[in-house]
Enzyme design. Sequence first.
Site, PDB file in Angstrom:
ATOM      1  N   ASP A 130       0.856  -1.180   0.000  1.00 15.64           N
ATOM      2  CA  ASP A 130       0.000   0.000   0.000  1.00 15.64           C
ATOM      3  C   ASP A 130       0.892   1.230   0.000  1.00 15.64           C
ATOM      4  O   ASP A 130       1.943   1.240   0.658  1.00 15.64           O
ATOM      5  CB  ASP A 130      -0.912   0.022   1.234  1.00 15.64           C
ATOM      6  N   ASP A 144      -6.996  -1.280  -4.899  1.00 17.60           N
ATOM      7  CA  ASP A 144      -8.044  -0.854  -3.972  1.00 17.60           C
ATOM      8  C   ASP A 144      -8.988   0.147  -4.628  1.00 17.60           C
ATOM      9  O   ASP A 144     -10.197   0.110  -4.397  1.00 17.60           O
ATOM     10  CB  ASP A 144      -7.440  -0.227  -2.715  1.00 17.60           C
TER      11      ASP A 144
END
Length: 176
Positions: A130, A144
Amino acid sequence: MPSGRQPETTGRRLYGWMLALAGLVLVADQLTKLWAVAALSGGERVTVIPELIQLRLLFNPGAAFSIGAGATWVFTLTAAGAVAGILYTGRRLGSRAWTVVLGALLGGAFSHLLDRLFRPPGLARGHVVDFIDYGGLFVGNVADIALTVSCVILVLLTLRGIPLAGEDAAAGRPGA
């Protein structure tokens, strides 16, 4: 069908578009993750839009908001199940909108599955990369974004009653 095409041909074509979009999401996500791992050092923050978006590298063992960090293998199985389910469901495609939704979902789920399978700390326990920090609320990645946007569209399509198999199927037209 007015176009004279056989439904099987249309379905195969839409399935192919679903796979192509999934591939695009997968490649975009994995390339941006490769860049993030190479360019962002642990803890470093790069401001993109002050107070709103920063870049910072994290390795997430859990789900959204790092929920379930101790159960990474569960997320590996969940992602594998989602990929299999989308591939199976996509065989009934007759709608362009659903093609986009399933393609984005498939690309995001498959990219996360690859992270879970092949990233450290090990097989089926890998952490998802991330790097997009949304004002300190959460940190995510391109997959995402694809998953979130496609889930919103999925809900809208469902609320509007648009069937996976397309409008012809909803109207009960022959050949759908």
